[in-house]
Structures are given as C-alpha cells and as structure tokens.
Design a protein around this motif. Structure first.
Motif, PDB file in Angstrom:
ATOM      1  N   ARG A 106       0.841  -1.201   0.000  1.00  0.00           N
ATOM      2  CA  ARG A 106       0.000   0.000   0.000  1.00  0.00           C
ATOM      3  C   ARG A 106       0.874   1.248   0.000  1.00  0.00           C
ATOM      4  O   ARG A 106       0.642   2.201  -0.751  1.00  0.00           O
ATOM      5  N   GLY A 107       1.916   1.235   0.832  1.00  0.00           N
ATOM      6  CA  GLY A 107       2.824   2.376   0.864  1.00  0.00           C
ATOM      7  C   GLY A 107       3.528   2.584  -0.467  1.00  0.00           C
ATOM      8  O   GLY A 107       3.734   3.729  -0.898  1.00  0.00           O
ATOM      9  N   ALA A 108       3.887   1.500  -1.135  1.00  0.00           N
ATOM     10  CA  ALA A 108       4.560   1.616  -2.434  1.00  0.00           C
ATOM     11  C   ALA A 108       3.615   2.175  -3.489  1.00  0.00           C
ATOM     12  O   ALA A 108       4.019   2.995  -4.329  1.00  0.00           O
ATOM     13  N   ILE A 109       2.360   1.740  -3.463  1.00  0.00           N
ATOM     14  CA  ILE A 109       1.371   2.263  -4.428  1.00  0.00           C
ATOM     15  C   ILE A 109       1.188   3.761  -4.225  1.00  0.00           C
ATOM     16  O   ILE A 109       1.183   4.553  -5.184  1.00  0.00           O
ATOM     17  N   PRO A 129      -6.962  -3.069 -15.629  1.00  0.00           N
ATOM     18  CA  PRO A 129      -5.761  -2.915 -16.461  1.00  0.00           C
ATOM     19  C   PRO A 129      -4.849  -1.778 -15.990  1.00  0.00           C
ATOM     20  O   PRO A 129      -3.626  -1.842 -16.166  1.00  0.00           O
ATOM     21  N   GLN A 130      -5.439  -0.767 -15.374  1.00  0.00           N
ATOM     22  CA  GLN A 130      -4.644   0.345 -14.841  1.00  0.00           C
ATOM     23  C   GLN A 130      -3.688  -0.152 -13.761  1.00  0.00           C
ATOM     24  O   GLN A 130      -2.491   0.146 -13.779  1.00  0.00           O
ATOM     25  N   MET A 131      -4.225  -0.946 -12.820  1.00  0.00           N
ATOM     26  CA  MET A 131      -3.391  -1.457 -11.745  1.00  0.00           C
ATOM     27  C   MET A 131      -2.425  -2.537 -12.252  1.00  0.00           C
ATOM     28  O   MET A 131      -1.253  -2.563 -11.875  1.00  0.00           O
ATOM     29  N   ARG A 132      -2.921  -3.408 -13.133  1.00  0.00           N
ATOM     30  CA  ARG A 132      -2.120  -4.538 -13.610  1.00  0.00           C
ATOM     31  C   ARG A 132      -0.966  -4.087 -14.500  1.00  0.00           C
ATOM     32  O   ARG A 132       0.158  -4.602 -14.375  1.00  0.00           O
ATOM     33  N   ASP A 133      -1.225  -3.143 -15.385  1.00  0.00           N
ATOM     34  CA  ASP A 133      -0.238  -2.804 -16.407  1.00  0.00           C
ATOM     35  C   ASP A 133       0.600  -1.575 -16.085  1.00  0.00           C
ATOM     36  O   ASP A 133       1.706  -1.435 -16.621  1.00  0.00           O
ATOM     37  N   VAL A 134       0.103  -0.690 -15.233  1.00  0.00           N
ATOM     38  CA  VAL A 134       0.808   0.569 -14.987  1.00  0.00           C
ATOM     39  C   VAL A 134       1.262   0.708 -13.536  1.00  0.00           C
ATOM     40  O   VAL A 134       2.450   0.917 -13.268  1.00  0.00           O
ATOM     41  N   ILE A 135       0.352   0.561 -12.607  1.00  0.00           N
ATOM     42  CA  ILE A 135       0.645   0.904 -11.212  1.00  0.00           C
ATOM     43  C   ILE A 135       1.416  -0.191 -10.484  1.00  0.00           C
ATOM     44  O   ILE A 135       2.495   0.053  -9.919  1.00  0.00           O
ATOM     45  N   LEU A 136       0.882  -1.412 -10.485  1.00  0.00           N
ATOM     46  CA  LEU A 136       1.494  -2.479  -9.681  1.00  0.00           C
ATOM     47  C   LEU A 136       2.923  -2.828 -10.089  1.00  0.00           C
ATOM     48  O   LEU A 136       3.770  -3.060  -9.209  1.00  0.00           O
ATOM     49  N   PRO A 137       3.254  -2.907 -11.399  1.00  0.00           N
ATOM     50  CA  PRO A 137       4.652  -3.215 -11.735  1.00  0.00           C
ATOM     51  C   PRO A 137       5.637  -2.210 -11.143  1.00  0.00           C
ATOM     52  O   PRO A 137       6.715  -2.594 -10.669  1.00  0.00           O
ATOM     53  N   GLN A 138       5.278  -0.938 -11.139  1.00  0.00           N
ATOM     54  CA  GLN A 138       6.159   0.077 -10.560  1.00  0.00           C
ATOM     55  C   GLN A 138       6.177   0.001  -9.034  1.00  0.00           C
ATOM     56  O   GLN A 138       7.226   0.119  -8.407  1.00  0.00           O
ATOM     57  N   ALA A 139       4.994  -0.199  -8.444  1.00  0.00           N
ATOM     58  CA  ALA A 139       4.895  -0.234  -6.985  1.00  0.00           C
ATOM     59  C   ALA A 139       5.644  -1.432  -6.409  1.00  0.00           C
ATOM     60  O   ALA A 139       6.355  -1.313  -5.399  1.00  0.00           O
ATOM     61  N   LEU A 140       5.501  -2.600  -7.039  1.00  0.00           N
ATOM     62  CA  LEU A 140       6.164  -3.798  -6.522  1.00  0.00           C
ATOM     63  C   LEU A 140       7.680  -3.689  -6.642  1.00  0.00           C
ATOM     64  O   LEU A 140       8.414  -4.231  -5.822  1.00  0.00           O
ATOM     65  N   ARG A 141       8.138  -2.989  -7.651  1.00  0.00           N
ATOM     66  CA  ARG A 141       9.585  -2.762  -7.788  1.00  0.00           C
ATOM     67  C   ARG A 141      10.090  -1.904  -6.628  1.00  0.00           C
ATOM     68  O   ARG A 141      11.135  -2.194  -6.040  1.00  0.00           O
ATOM     69  N   ILE A 142       9.338  -0.869  -6.279  1.00  0.00           N
ATOM     70  CA  ILE A 142       9.722  -0.016  -5.149  1.00  0.00           C
ATOM     71  C   ILE A 142       9.700  -0.803  -3.843  1.00  0.00           C
ATOM     72  O   ILE A 142      10.549  -0.644  -2.969  1.00  0.00           O
ATOM     73  N   ILE A 208      19.233  -4.765  -4.201  1.00  0.00           N
ATOM     74  CA  ILE A 208      18.090  -4.191  -4.915  1.00  0.00           C
ATOM     75  C   ILE A 208      17.843  -2.759  -4.462  1.00  0.00           C
ATOM     76  O   ILE A 208      17.583  -1.859  -5.289  1.00  0.00           O
ATOM     77  N   GLU A 209      17.925  -2.510  -3.157  1.00  0.00           N
ATOM     78  CA  GLU A 209      17.699  -1.165  -2.629  1.00  0.00           C
ATOM     79  C   GLU A 209      18.722  -0.174  -3.169  1.00  0.00           C
ATOM     80  O   GLU A 209      18.387   0.954  -3.564  1.00  0.00           O
ATOM     81  N   ASN A 210      19.992  -0.581  -3.207  1.00  0.00           N
ATOM     82  CA  ASN A 210      21.043   0.289  -3.734  1.00  0.00           C
ATOM     83  C   ASN A 210      20.837   0.558  -5.225  1.00  0.00           C
ATOM     84  O   ASN A 210      21.048   1.679  -5.707  1.00  0.00           O
ATOM     85  N   ARG A 211      20.410  -0.463  -5.961  1.00  0.00           N
ATOM     86  CA  ARG A 211      20.186  -0.281  -7.404  1.00  0.00           C
ATOM     87  C   ARG A 211      19.032   0.685  -7.649  1.00  0.00           C
ATOM     88  O   ARG A 211      19.106   1.529  -8.545  1.00  0.00           O
ATOM     89  N   ILE A 212      17.962   0.557  -6.851  1.00  0.00           N
ATOM     90  CA  ILE A 212      16.827   1.472  -6.989  1.00  0.00           C
ATOM     91  C   ILE A 212      17.254   2.900  -6.649  1.00  0.00           C
ATOM     92  O   ILE A 212      16.854   3.863  -7.327  1.00  0.00           O
ATOM     93  N   SER A 213      18.093   3.041  -5.616  1.00  0.00           N
ATOM     94  CA  SER A 213      18.567   4.383  -5.205  1.00  0.00           C
ATOM     95  C   SER A 213      19.405   5.015  -6.312  1.00  0.00           C
ATOM     96  O   SER A 213      19.270   6.212  -6.599  1.00  0.00           O
ATOM     97  N   ARG A 214      20.267   4.226  -6.966  1.00  0.00           N
ATOM     98  CA  ARG A 214      21.083   4.764  -8.059  1.00  0.00           C
ATOM     99  C   ARG A 214      20.228   5.159  -9.250  1.00  0.00           C
ATOM    100  O   ARG A 214      20.469   6.182  -9.905  1.00  0.00           O
ATOM    101  N   THR A 215      19.193   4.371  -9.533  1.00  0.00           N
ATOM    102  CA  THR A 215      18.306   4.663 -10.653  1.00  0.00           C
ATOM    103  C   THR A 215      17.512   5.945 -10.412  1.00  0.00           C
ATOM    104  O   THR A 215      17.219   6.694 -11.345  1.00  0.00           O
ATOM    105  N   ALA A 216      17.143   6.183  -9.143  1.00  0.00           N
ATOM    106  CA  ALA A 216      16.306   7.344  -8.814  1.00  0.00           C
ATOM    107  C   ALA A 216      17.069   8.645  -8.859  1.00  0.00           C
ATOM    108  O   ALA A 216      16.478   9.731  -8.848  1.00  0.00           O
TER     109      ALA A 216
END
Length: 217
Positions: A106-109, A129-142, A208-216
């Motif tokens: 929930r926090g990631a979303i 489709p909004q949650m499946r294709d756009v929101i959740l893939p990004q949120a789960l990565r975070i 994974i956390e370090n990679r996300i931080s570098r990407t951001a």
C-alpha cells in the motif's frame, strides 16, 4: 548421559529446516496473494473497505504473532474446530504475512507520482488494467527491498510455531539439545543454518535497494 551429535542429529535438524522453509514459503505466497488484496482495498475509493482493511492490519500488526498462533490453534479448538498443527500455523502465518505485505505494498502504491494514475486514466484504462499494467509493476519494484526484508523476518519468526507442537528448525534444535546435552553446540549449528538461509536474502535486498537508489538519482 546423552547421545553425541552425529549424522542422525544433523539429519533431524535438516528435517526441521525443511519444515521451516515450507512454512515460510506457504506463508509468503499465501500472504502475498492476501496482501495484494489488502493493498488494493487500502487504496480503493471505498471508505468502508479502506477502514475494514485498516482494522485488519491494526489487529495483526498490533498483536504478537505468538498470540495469533495461540488464537488460531487453541481458540478454534474451543469452538469445536480442531486443526492439525501444521495447518493452524500455516493459516496464522499467512494472515500475519498478508497484513504486513499489504501495508508494505500500500505504501509503495501511494508513493508513486499522481501523474502515473492520471496518465493511465487518460489512456482510457479501467481499474483492473490500470493497476495490472501501470501501477502495480512500478509499486512492486519499489516495495521489493522491504518485501525481501519481511521474508527474512518471516523465516526467523517460524521458530514461534514450536509453541503449538510444530517441529521446525528451532524446535528440532531443542529436541536434539535435550538428547545430546550440548545446547551451546547444537544451537550454534541451528544459528549457522538460519544465518546461511537469511543472510543471502538480506544481501540481495540491500543490492536491490542500492540499485533502486542509483536509478532514482
């Protein structure tokens, strides 16, 4: 005098490890499915659904896991529903995991920029489709580092299942310790097994956390 620690005792610990891994896997997969439902309910437009899930999370995050195990195993038996120990602990750990994973996700979303939601709606995507294709893939990565961190805690938390007679790694260590009268050595071995299981996951989560931080950046 007790028995010396040998291959038979080590094999018994490995059997306990098997049940530890299996219980953690069941709880994580079941909790992940339930947690996704919790996260979607917590971010829905329905006030009643949001409040109901907030109460669910408060109960499981605000009470000890040990008490939850007692309630599922002994409480249900009081009303005539007696469950095998493995099923009772699987249910308890799954409910526990769904509350924590639901709040993590929930926090990631909600951490996603509002523009992502607006862009999905502008494309004419409906909720699913909004949650499946756009929101959740990004949120789960975070949420991946925190999710892996919770998995590590879940693996260690399975040691509490011994309270209802479930023989996982920690309980197997206690049994072997009682047989060999060598608690320091036995629990050093048990600790080393937990470390070998959890430390690689912790390293992966940090990677994974370090990679996300570098990407951001």
């Amino acid at each position: 005098m007790g028995n010396s620690f040998g291959l038979g005792e080590l094999g018994f610990l490995i059997q306990g490890l098997k049940w530890t891994v299996l219980l953690a896997a069941i709880a994580f997969i079941g909790g992940g499915i339930g947690g996704l439902g919790v996260a979607l309910a917590r971010t829905s437009t329905s006030w009643g659904l949001r409040r109901a899930m907030a109460g669910y999370i408060a109960v499981f995050q605000g009470t000890p896991l040990l008490m939850q195990l007692f309630v599922i195993y002994y409480g249900l038996a009081l009303i005539g529903l007696t469950l095998p120990a493995w099923l009772a602990v699987a249910i308890a750990f799954t409910l526990h995991a769904s509350a924590f994973l639901g709040e993590i996700w929930r926090g990631a979303i909600e951490a996603l920029p509002k523009g992502q939601f607006e862009a999905a709606r502008a494309l004419g995507l409906h909720y699913v489709p909004q949650m499946r294709d756009v929101i959740l893939p990004q949120a789960l990565r975070i949420a991946l580092p925190a999710t892996i961190g919770f998995l590590v805690q879940l693996i260690k938390g399975t040691s509490l299942a011994a309270i209802v007679g479930f023989i996982e790694l920690a309980r197997a260590g206690q049994i072997v310790s009682n047989q060999t009268y060598a608690p320091l050595f036995v629990f050093t071995v048990v600790g080393a097994i937990y470390f070998a299981l959890c430390w690689p996951l912790s390293l992966y989560g940090m990677h994974i956390e370090n990679r996300i931080s570098r990407t951001a950046r």
